[in-house]
Write an enzyme that holds these catalytic residues in place. Structure first.
Site, short mmCIF file in Angstrom:
data_model
loop_
_atom_site.label_atom_id
_atom_site.label_comp_id
_atom_site.label_asym_id
_atom_site.label_seq_id
_atom_site.Cartn_x
_atom_site.Cartn_y
_atom_site.Cartn_z
N SER A 62 5.36 4.89 -5.47
CA SER A 62 4.76 5.59 -6.54
C SER A 62 3.40 6.43 -6.36
CB SER A 62 4.15 4.53 -7.84
OG SER A 62 5.08 3.98 -8.35
N LYS A 65 4.16 10.05 -7.25
CA LYS A 65 4.10 10.57 -8.67
C LYS A 65 3.09 11.96 -8.80
CE LYS A 65 5.29 6.54 -11.44
NZ LYS A 65 5.85 5.60 -10.52
#
EC number: 3.4.11.19
Length: 518
Positions: A62, A65
């Site tokens: 992540s 992102k």
């Protein structure tokens, strides 16, 4: 600030293999654009005896992102440029459709799509393809709160964002990242590899020193929300790029890390793929990443031009290590909380009827409680007879009610104590029209079990545990993404005659999914 206490920082880093036990990892500290510390240890592959090095690539999960949002800002401009495309993408919505800025700031109210894969019957080690992601996301009709009012982590926000970017530019996100982000930042080996099954340069491991370490199996395709693989040296290059461009008013990281607010003007904890934190009065920006077998975290303190990076090929607490490294670099001593004895009146399960969320509290000893509310357990410090807090949550108890506050999420809930026994008449089949998915509950030998069925398959049977009258918990500790949703809360509804008519299923990542009894 004074110079970094390098001996203290080095001592912390060299103790990481003992304090965060696992196959291997890599860490770095950067200040003023220069490398203060760069260290790798252990093995990238235990069976092959392949050593971990700063050049070893790992999934950053992540942490990707922020790079997706960087492409948006660099190639397209402000998020509002894609609002009409988002309206076409979420064309099944009944009302309250989020805006693209809400996606970037995790304020969309959309339920996390990896959590929803559980409700749609996905196997934790199953294959998940791009068309299945769109199938799931495009069928959504509702949010679990009004967009812009709260914060809720949602991987689907960034998956949708990637689709919109590719549609608008006519180019792949992989090419855009390579050209617009990785090349200017001199991230020489960073690459978007959306299919987790294709990455084999380093092995991620499930388990711990009690159960042993086993290679983790991942076969999902992700894009926008994750998918980048990079080495420690690549991540160091990103921090150096941030430092080089710090005075540029239109610099990418300055735009990414600018403060954000909720619709009511309250400060938000997240924006453009970055989490905002504070330590010792200093603002931090960064992000963590997780997949089965992998954990990573980066933090940047712009005021002091310091960055810390931690990358593990096991499921250790990289976020904790990165924050402690930052505190050591900043010269911030460990906090010493004052704790009170736990009053037994805290312990038990508490329900918020409006959201269907359940708070479970149990004694953890030493003036602490273990709380289950979000994706994983929190340790709460008891600061008074009726007050407790963690880094995320504050609790204030008033008899049979707890007032729960998560300031960063703009969330305030009244939790009512659950008293009494749960009735066992919940077996049957239930249907979610929005997900076109079923929940099957059965009773075997007096124990209740549940399984999810949908377009992704039929899940294993999971045991249910009663929390109180018509409230049950269904723990799911392994799923396609990591961390798993944790405990699903099942709140049953009855008609005037006492017959069950339906159930609300939810967790922190995906709240308020309505099922009717068939």
């Amino acid at each position: 600030m004074p110079n970094i206490d390098l001996p203290t920082l080095e001592a912390f880093v060299h103790a990481i293999p003992q304090n965060y036990k696992g196959p291997g990892g890599a860490v770095a500290v950067v200040r003023n654009g220069e490398i203060v510390l760069r260290h790798a240890w252990g093995f990238a592959d235990l069976a092959a005896r392949k050593a971990m090095t700063p050049e070893t690539r790992m999934p950053i999960c992540s942490v990707s992102k922020q790079f997706t949002c960087a492409v948006l800002l660099d190639c397209i401009g402000e998020p509002e440029m894609l609002d009409s495309a988002l309206a076409a993408y979420l064309d099944q919505f009944e009302d309250g459709r989020p805006a693209v800025r809400d996606l970037c700031n995790n304020q969309s109210g959309l339920r996390d799509y990896w959590a929803l894969t559980v409700l749609c019957g996905a196997a934790p080690e199953g294959i998940f393809l791009p068309d299945q992601a769109q199938n799931l996301l495009r069928r959504l009709k509702t949010t679990h709160f009004a967009p812009g009012t709260h914060y809720s982590y949602c991987n689907g926000n960034f998956r949708i964002l990637a689709d919109l970017i590719e549609q608008h530019t006519g180019r792949s996100l992989a090419d855009l990242l390579a050209e617009r982000i990785f090349a200017p930042a001199a991230m020489k080996t960073a690459e978007l590899i959306p299919d987790t099954a294709l990455f084999n340069e380093c092995t991620g491991y499930e388990g711990d020193t009690v159960r042993g370490f086993l290679p983790a199996i991942n076969r999902i395709h992700w894009l926008g929300d994750a998918g980048i693989c990079a080495s420690l040296d690549d991540m160091i290059a990103w921090e150096q790029f941030i430092d080089r461009t710090r005075h540029d008013e239109n610099g990418l990281y300055r735009r990414l890390s600018s403060p954000q607010t909720f619709a009511d003007g309250a400060p938000a904890p997240y924006g453009f793929g970055l989490k905002f934190e504070e330590t010792g009065g200093k603002r931090l920006t960064g992000h963590g990443g997780a997949l089965r077998g992998w954990r990573c975290q980066r933090w940047h303190c712009a005021d002091e031009r310091i960055s810390t990076i931690v990358m593990f090929n096991f499921e250790g607490n990289a976020s904790d290590a990165a924050l402690k490294m930052m505190n050591a670099a900043l010269g911030i001593p460990p906090a010493k909380p004052v704790r009170a004895q736990a009053n037994p009146g805290w312990f038990g399960s508490w329900l918020n009827p409006e959201t269907g969320l359940v708070l479970s509290l149990e004694d953890a000893g030493g003036g602490r409680m273990k709380a289950r509310f979000g994706t994983g357990p929190e340790k709460m410090d008891i600061s008074g007879e009726n007050e407790a807090q963690s880094s995320m949550t504050t609790l204030r108890r008033d008899g049979d009610m707890i007032h729960l506050a998560r300031k960063d999420e703009n969330l305030h809930l009244a939790m009512h104590r659950l008293k009494g026994k749960a009735r066992q008449d919940i077996a049957g089949r239930y249907r979610s029209d929005e997900l076109e998915a079923d929940l099957l509950l059965v009773s075997e030998g007096g124990a209740i079990y549940g399984a999810f069925e949908g377009f992704l398959g039929k899940s294993d049977m999971y045991p249910l545990y009663a929390a109180g009258p018509d409230v049950w918990l269904l723990p799911v500790q392994r799923s396609m993404d990591a961390p798993s949703p944790g405990e699903w809360k099942l709140v049953f509804h009855r008609d005037a005659a006492g017959r069950i008519t339906g159930v609300t299923v939810g967790c922190w990542l995906a709240r308020g999914v309505e099922y009717k009894r068939l």
